[in-house]
Design an enzyme around this catalytic site. Structure first.
Site, PDB file in Angstrom:
ATOM      1  N   TYR A   1       0.813  -1.227   0.000  1.00  0.00           N
ATOM      2  CA  TYR A   1       0.000   0.000   0.000  1.00  0.00           C
ATOM      3  C   TYR A   1       0.845   1.275   0.000  1.00  0.00           C
ATOM      4  O   TYR A   1       0.468   2.278   0.588  1.00  0.00           O
ATOM      5  CB  TYR A   1      -0.964   0.013   1.204  1.00  0.00           C
ATOM      6  CG  TYR A   1      -1.596  -1.315   1.517  1.00  0.00           C
ATOM      7  CD1 TYR A   1      -2.362  -1.990   0.565  1.00  0.00           C
ATOM      8  CD2 TYR A   1      -1.427  -1.918   2.760  1.00  0.00           C
ATOM      9  CE1 TYR A   1      -2.946  -3.219   0.846  1.00  0.00           C
ATOM     10  CE2 TYR A   1      -2.004  -3.153   3.044  1.00  0.00           C
ATOM     11  CZ  TYR A   1      -2.763  -3.797   2.081  1.00  0.00           C
ATOM     12  OH  TYR A   1      -3.333  -5.008   2.367  1.00  0.00           O
ATOM     13  N   HIS A   2       1.974   1.254  -0.719  1.00  0.00           N
ATOM     14  CA  HIS A   2       2.877   2.400  -0.725  1.00  0.00           C
ATOM     15  C   HIS A   2       3.167   2.909  -2.137  1.00  0.00           C
ATOM     16  O   HIS A   2       4.334   3.113  -2.502  1.00  0.00           O
ATOM     17  CB  HIS A   2       4.206   2.034  -0.052  1.00  0.00           C
ATOM     18  CG  HIS A   2       4.078   1.648   1.379  1.00  0.00           C
ATOM     19  ND1 HIS A   2       5.050   0.923   2.051  1.00  0.00           N
ATOM     20  CD2 HIS A   2       3.102   1.883   2.292  1.00  0.00           C
ATOM     21  CE1 HIS A   2       4.671   0.732   3.301  1.00  0.00           C
ATOM     22  NE2 HIS A   2       3.488   1.302   3.472  1.00  0.00           N
ATOM     23  N   PRO A   3       2.164   3.168  -2.985  1.00  0.00           N
ATOM     24  CA  PRO A   3       2.458   3.663  -4.332  1.00  0.00           C
ATOM     25  C   PRO A   3       2.974   5.101  -4.301  1.00  0.00           C
ATOM     26  O   PRO A   3       2.441   5.949  -3.588  1.00  0.00           O
ATOM     27  CB  PRO A   3       1.100   3.574  -5.039  1.00  0.00           C
ATOM     28  CG  PRO A   3       0.092   3.691  -3.945  1.00  0.00           C
ATOM     29  CD  PRO A   3       0.710   3.004  -2.763  1.00  0.00           C
TER      30      PRO A   3
END
Length: 555
Positions: free
Chosen positions: A486-488
């Site tokens: 969840y780190h774009p």
């Protein structure tokens, strides 16, 4: 078009950076600020239509619910990814005040000083570690107290976990035995080591950017927050951004900016809105009938994300892991503990123990991060349905990710309609280095799981499983079972090269009066979770905007 709003600054996106911008730009009272958010209010009593969803935002363990809740979550889906067995991946992103800081796991990680010094080497002047540290400190209220690296008195509360699970303590000792030494502060001078995560919580409740920055600022008469406002395009007069068109309750409206328009929608929504507005690769825009305002081929490119893989262990019968604490009478007792003391299971995050280590001893700093928890999820439901459901039997998870992936993906619109989600191509594990590091991470996970401190609790290795031994087998396991952390970031990258979208002042190239201030501007992914750096970007971006407003206009 009805309901035109006028302001000095129009901000699109009330997420981690957007809430900071709204608070800081309205702080001195000189400027009128409008903040547009496609989602709703995060406060339960202010938005009764999603009361239950909003309650789950503020109870820390509620992330297990908000992770799959479309009322507060965009729930994007990637394109099928050849590097992960052709699977698509659900990418949760916050659709509510606070953005992803309202639905994330609340882990406070800044990354390594070398990350930001590396940005400076890429042409991002003013973004080296010594430049950004003051903004990390400005944001922070560190409950441990102030020092050279930490500060008190800032809006964002950073706290130790309120409960210490005994298996988690044994896991820290196991890391030490495996060669990852105990280190009390993963945001200290050196990241390498194992310790407890710190969390963005206050008194046992989530401290999102909305709680920290926006809620207090909403009392100001010069700040207007419009929820359920889906931005459709930036409005231009020639090459100058002058406002934002948005849909709200079925009506087409506009917010006009005397000063600047600022995009803070994150790594998916900011490049999407630029492309919808005529700023992006000319061929893509013309394909969808969009007039080209600025031909910027880098918009939506350079997409990066952390890819995480879970090594799971079954613990011996009678061992009380989080799995057992979340069932029946034990869960009722934990709920009562939370109601009375704001402690216990309901205050916990998705990971208790942090560990950072190197895939090779010759590296200058860690390139692997672990999220470690005395619990096991049902992986099929997690990755295929985005449901965080714990198994019934006792278990623990040691999950590595590569900190600085070389693989790159993209964000590209599929339609000129802003309600149509863009194409997200993650391109996980495309680069050989990424493959090598994830295999090394799984080997480290096994090494931790075999140490005496934790072996007393372990019955068996569930995944990858003892039949998986060779590098090829470990890589195949990673491809088939891993997913997003969840780190774009990176899709509106800052820099000076031909693919740069914004300059070091976060101004969009080729146009005027338009900036991007969010995680999408990172030229390279930092070594850790991205919420704290996104808030830092909001703080620094706000200072840049205010400094520009104080400059005299050229004759």
């Amino acid at each position: 078009m009805t309901g035109i709003i006028e302001a000095d600054y129009v901000i699109v996106g009330a997420g981690s950076a957007g809430c900071v911008l709204a608070a800081r730009l309205s702080e001195n009272g000189r400027y009128k600020v409008v903040l547009l958010e496609a989602g709703g209010d995060d406060r339960p009593t202010k938005n009764l239509s999603q009361f239950a969803s909003n309650m789950m935002i503020h109870i820390p363990v509620g992330y297990s619910s908000t992770l799959k809740d479309p009322k507060v979550n965009w729930l994007f889906t990637t394109e099928p990814d050849p590097g992960t067995g052709g699977r698509s991946h659900v990418w949760p992103r916050g659709k509510v005040l606070g953005g992803s800081s309202s639905i994330n796991a609340m882990l406070y990680v800044r990354g390594q000083a070398a990350d930001y010094d590396g940005w400076r080497q890429l042409g991002c002047e003013g973004w080296a570690w010594d430049d950004v540290l003051p903004y990390f400190r400005k944001a922070q209220n560190q409950e441990r107290g102030a020092c050279d690296l930490h500060a008190t008195g800032g809006p964002l509360n950073v706290a130790d976990m309120r409960d210490a699970h005994p298996i988690s303590e044994a896991l820290i000792e196991a890391c030490d035995q495996a060669g990852i030494p105990r280190y009390p502060d993963l945001n200290g001078a050196d990241q390498e080591g194992a310790t407890w995560y710190q969390v963005t919580q206050k008194n046992g409740a989530r401290c999102s950017s909305a709680v920290a920055y926006l809620h207090p600022a909403m009392k100001r008469p010069n700040l207007r927050v419009e929820t359920n406002a889906l931005a459709g395009r930036v409005l231009f007069e020639g090459k100058r951004a002058v406002g934002v068109e948005f849909m709200q309750n079925g009506e087409r409206r506009a917010a006009m900016a005397r000063g600047e328009v600022i995009l803070a929608g994150g790594a998916i929504n900011s490049p999407q809105l630029l492309q919808l507005s005529g700023v992006g690769a000319g061929g893509l825009l013309r394909e969808h009938g969009i007039e080209v305002v600025a031909d910027l081929p880098g918009v939506g490119e350079n997409l990066q994300d952390h890819y995480i893989v879970a090594a799971r262990y079954r613990l011996k019968s009678g061992t009380v892991s989080v799995n057992e604490q979340s069932k029946g009478g034990r869960l009722a007792a934990e709920a009562m503990k939370y109601l009375l003391f704001r402690k216990g299971l309901l205050t916990l995050s998705a990971a208790h123990v942090a560990a950072f280590c190197k895939s090779r001893p010759d590296l200058a700093g860690p390139d692997i991060q672990f999220h470690i928890l005395p619990a096991t999820m049902d992986l099929d439901k997690l990755f295929n349905e985005q449901k965080m459901e714990l198994e019934g039997a006792p278990g623990m998870t040691i999950a590595p990710c590569q900190l600085r992936p070389e693989s790159r993906g993209y964000i590209r619109i599929k339609s000129a309609d802003p309600s149509v989600y863009p194409a997200i191509f993650a391109n996980y594990l495309a680069d050989p280095l990424d493959q090598e590091v994830i295999v090394a991470g799984l080997k480290w996970a096994r090494k931790i799981g075999q140490q005496p401190a934790i072996a007393q609790y372990v019955e068996s290795e569930m995944n990858p499983g003892l039949e998986v031994q060779t590098d090829e087998q470990l890589l195949d396991f990673a491809r088939q079972t891993g997913s997003t952390l969840y780190h774009p970031v990176g899709s509106c990258q800052m820099g000076t090269g031909p693919m740069a979208v914004v300059d070091a002042q976060l101004r969009v190239r080729g146009v005027e009066g338009l900036r991007v201030v969010d995680a999408s501007i990172m030229p390279r992914l930092i070594s850790g979770n991205t919420n704290a750096p996104s808030i830092m970007i909001g703080e620094k971006g706000a200072d840049m905007i205010l400094a520009a407003a104080r400059q005299p206009v050229a004759a």
